[in-house]
Scaffold this motif. Structure first.
Motif, short mmCIF file in Angstrom:
data_model
loop_
_atom_site.label_atom_id
_atom_site.label_comp_id
_atom_site.label_asym_id
_atom_site.label_seq_id
_atom_site.Cartn_x
_atom_site.Cartn_y
_atom_site.Cartn_z
N VAL A 28 -20.35 -16.16 -32.15
CA VAL A 28 -20.18 -16.07 -33.60
C VAL A 28 -20.71 -14.76 -34.15
O VAL A 28 -20.01 -14.04 -34.88
CB VAL A 28 -20.87 -17.26 -34.30
CG1 VAL A 28 -20.87 -17.07 -35.81
CG2 VAL A 28 -20.18 -18.57 -33.93
N PHE A 29 -21.96 -14.41 -33.79
CA PHE A 29 -22.60 -13.25 -34.43
C PHE A 29 -22.24 -11.91 -33.78
O PHE A 29 -22.15 -10.90 -34.48
CB PHE A 29 -24.12 -13.43 -34.41
CG PHE A 29 -24.60 -14.56 -35.28
CD1 PHE A 29 -24.59 -14.46 -36.66
CD2 PHE A 29 -25.06 -15.74 -34.71
CE1 PHE A 29 -25.01 -15.51 -37.46
CE2 PHE A 29 -25.50 -16.79 -35.50
CZ PHE A 29 -25.47 -16.68 -36.87
N ASP A 30 -22.03 -11.90 -32.47
CA ASP A 30 -21.78 -10.63 -31.79
C ASP A 30 -20.30 -10.35 -31.55
O ASP A 30 -19.87 -9.19 -31.57
CB ASP A 30 -22.52 -10.59 -30.44
CG ASP A 30 -24.02 -10.47 -30.61
OD1 ASP A 30 -24.46 -10.35 -31.77
OD2 ASP A 30 -24.74 -10.51 -29.60
N VAL A 31 -19.52 -11.40 -31.31
CA VAL A 31 -18.10 -11.21 -30.99
C VAL A 31 -17.22 -11.34 -32.23
O VAL A 31 -16.45 -10.44 -32.55
CB VAL A 31 -17.65 -12.20 -29.90
CG1 VAL A 31 -16.16 -12.03 -29.61
CG2 VAL A 31 -18.45 -11.98 -28.62
N VAL A 32 -17.35 -12.48 -32.93
CA VAL A 32 -16.46 -12.73 -34.06
C VAL A 32 -16.80 -11.85 -35.26
O VAL A 32 -15.95 -11.12 -35.79
CB VAL A 32 -16.50 -14.22 -34.46
CG1 VAL A 32 -15.62 -14.46 -35.68
CG2 VAL A 32 -16.03 -15.09 -33.30
N PHE A 33 -18.07 -11.92 -35.71
CA PHE A 33 -18.45 -11.18 -36.92
C PHE A 33 -19.06 -9.80 -36.61
O PHE A 33 -19.17 -8.97 -37.51
CB PHE A 33 -19.46 -11.99 -37.75
CG PHE A 33 -18.86 -13.23 -38.33
CD1 PHE A 33 -17.96 -13.16 -39.38
CD2 PHE A 33 -19.19 -14.48 -37.84
CE1 PHE A 33 -17.40 -14.31 -39.93
CE2 PHE A 33 -18.65 -15.64 -38.38
CZ PHE A 33 -17.74 -15.56 -39.43
N ALA A 34 -19.46 -9.58 -35.36
CA ALA A 34 -20.05 -8.30 -34.95
C ALA A 34 -21.16 -7.86 -35.91
O ALA A 34 -21.22 -6.71 -36.34
CB ALA A 34 -18.97 -7.22 -34.86
N MET A 35 -22.03 -8.80 -36.26
CA MET A 35 -23.13 -8.50 -37.19
C MET A 35 -24.18 -7.64 -36.51
O MET A 35 -24.43 -7.76 -35.31
CB MET A 35 -23.74 -9.81 -37.70
CG MET A 35 -22.78 -10.67 -38.50
SD MET A 35 -23.51 -12.23 -39.06
CE MET A 35 -24.75 -11.60 -40.21
N ARG A 36 -24.81 -6.78 -37.28
CA ARG A 36 -25.79 -5.84 -36.74
C ARG A 36 -27.06 -5.84 -37.57
O ARG A 36 -27.01 -6.00 -38.80
CB ARG A 36 -25.21 -4.42 -36.69
CG ARG A 36 -24.04 -4.28 -35.71
CD ARG A 36 -24.50 -4.46 -34.28
NE ARG A 36 -23.43 -4.30 -33.33
CZ ARG A 36 -22.77 -5.33 -32.78
NH1 ARG A 36 -23.07 -6.58 -33.14
NH2 ARG A 36 -21.83 -5.11 -31.89
N LEU A 37 -28.19 -5.65 -36.89
CA LEU A 37 -29.47 -5.50 -37.56
C LEU A 37 -29.69 -4.03 -37.90
O LEU A 37 -29.11 -3.14 -37.27
CB LEU A 37 -30.60 -6.00 -36.65
CG LEU A 37 -30.62 -7.50 -36.34
CD1 LEU A 37 -31.61 -7.81 -35.23
CD2 LEU A 37 -30.96 -8.30 -37.59
N GLY A 38 -30.55 -3.80 -38.87
CA GLY A 38 -30.79 -2.44 -39.31
C GLY A 38 -31.77 -1.69 -38.41
O GLY A 38 -32.18 -2.16 -37.34
N ALA A 39 -32.15 -0.51 -38.86
CA ALA A 39 -33.09 0.32 -38.11
C ALA A 39 -34.45 -0.37 -37.99
O ALA A 39 -34.87 -1.08 -38.90
CB ALA A 39 -33.25 1.67 -38.80
N GLY A 40 -35.10 -0.16 -36.87
CA GLY A 40 -36.41 -0.75 -36.65
C GLY A 40 -36.38 -2.04 -35.87
O GLY A 40 -37.43 -2.51 -35.40
N ALA A 41 -35.22 -2.66 -35.72
CA ALA A 41 -35.09 -3.90 -34.96
C ALA A 41 -35.08 -3.58 -33.46
O ALA A 41 -34.62 -2.51 -33.06
CB ALA A 41 -33.82 -4.64 -35.35
N PRO A 42 -35.54 -4.49 -32.62
CA PRO A 42 -35.55 -4.23 -31.18
C PRO A 42 -34.16 -4.14 -30.57
O PRO A 42 -33.99 -3.60 -29.49
CB PRO A 42 -36.32 -5.43 -30.61
CG PRO A 42 -36.24 -6.49 -31.65
CD PRO A 42 -36.17 -5.77 -32.96
N THR A 43 -33.14 -4.67 -31.24
CA THR A 43 -31.74 -4.52 -30.85
C THR A 43 -30.89 -4.63 -32.10
O THR A 43 -31.33 -5.17 -33.12
CB THR A 43 -31.33 -5.60 -29.83
OG1 THR A 43 -29.99 -5.36 -29.41
CG2 THR A 43 -31.42 -6.99 -30.44
N HIS A 44 -29.68 -4.14 -32.04
CA HIS A 44 -28.83 -4.16 -33.23
C HIS A 44 -27.92 -5.38 -33.28
O HIS A 44 -27.49 -5.78 -34.36
CB HIS A 44 -28.00 -2.87 -33.29
CG HIS A 44 -28.82 -1.64 -33.48
ND1 HIS A 44 -29.62 -1.43 -34.58
CD2 HIS A 44 -28.99 -0.55 -32.69
CE1 HIS A 44 -30.24 -0.26 -34.49
NE2 HIS A 44 -29.87 0.29 -33.34
N ALA A 45 -27.61 -5.98 -32.14
CA ALA A 45 -26.72 -7.14 -32.10
C ALA A 45 -27.48 -8.39 -32.55
O ALA A 45 -28.50 -8.76 -31.95
CB ALA A 45 -26.16 -7.33 -30.70
#
Length: 266
Positions: A54-71
């Protein structure tokens, strides 16, 4: 700490019985189903797969700067699986004495045998899944040496659940409302932790409140190790030690206070 040490010694002498009861609990939980114990692994695995899809494939949502990963999905999995393991072990440990009331009233068994059995039954399911995350996340940082800390983190989390599961089991035996309160606290506690969002997004003046959640040092450590290949900082180890020592001290007090009354409460 004499009472706690005595209970630990009794559990060690009854370790074969404890393991037998653990296996029976796991088997009984899924008796009569076609897949048997595989259902226990199916739920967390499908939940993790849903997050990724859901979050990485369908919506490809990303976290902002400073997060340990963007996905977003990749981030959620690392925090959610330990939280699910914690919640399941704590809930099962908390109700273990109430469920074993008839056995304890008829047999001279160490009471702590049942919270430990319940936590072990949960850990048999979740601990391998936590360790298997290495296969999925190690390529992110090319199998960084910090991954060797993961077994220690998992083991300490199991000990945490044993201590606090036993504490809550005694409290629930004395006051049935405890089970309702803890269930409510677990449903809210996930929001007071870095499971759903990086800690740096929490208001700085209230960031200390995250450490009121016992899983904060563990979740932060899993995220650092698995997502970045970073060594767990000393502050996280100190946070874990505080919750472990606090649980041991509280359990010692409760064991002394409930020594002559626990069976009557049940």
């Amino acid at each position: 700490m004499k009472m706690l040490a005595a209970q630990a010694a009794a559990l060690w002498h009854a370790r074969s019985l404890c393991w037998t009861l653990t296996r029976r609990e796991i088997s009984a939980r899924y008796a009569g189903t076609a897949l048997g114990v595989l259902w226990a692994y199916a739920q967390p695995l499908l939940t993790m797969a849903a997050y990724y899809l859901v979050f990485d494939v369908v919506f490809a949502m990303r976290l902002g700067a400073g997060a340990p990963t963007h996905a977003v999905g990749t981030y959620l999995i690392v925090g959610m699986l330990p939280w699910m393991a914690f919640g399941d072990a704590l809930a099962r440990g908390m109700t273990s004495l109430l469920e074993a009331a008839s056995v304890l009233q008829k047999n001279a068994l160490p009471p702590m045998l049942f919270p430990v059995r319940a936590v072990l039954a949960s850990s048999v399911i979740y601990a391998p899944l936590l360790l298997l995350l290495v296969l999925a996340y190690a390529p992110l940082h090319r199998f960084a040496p910090a991954l060797i800390a993961l077994p220690a983190l998992v083991l300490l989390q199991v000990v945490l659940c044993m201590l606090w599961g036993a504490v809550l089991a005694i409290l629930a035996a004395a006051l049935r409302d405890v089970a309702q309160l803890v269930t409510f606290a677990l449903s809210l506690g996930i929001f007071l932790s870095p499971v759903l969002f990086p800690a740096h997004l929490f208001p700085e003046t209230w960031r200390w409140a995250l450490w009121l959640n016992p899983m904060t040092p563990w979740v932060s450590s899993y995220q650092g190790v698995l997502l970045q290949g970073a060594w767990t900082p000393l502050s996280h180890w100190i946070g874990m030690a505080c919750w472990l020592i606090g649980g041991a001290l509280l359990l010692q007090v409760l064991l002394v206070r409930s020594r002559d009354q626990l069976t009557d409460w049940l």
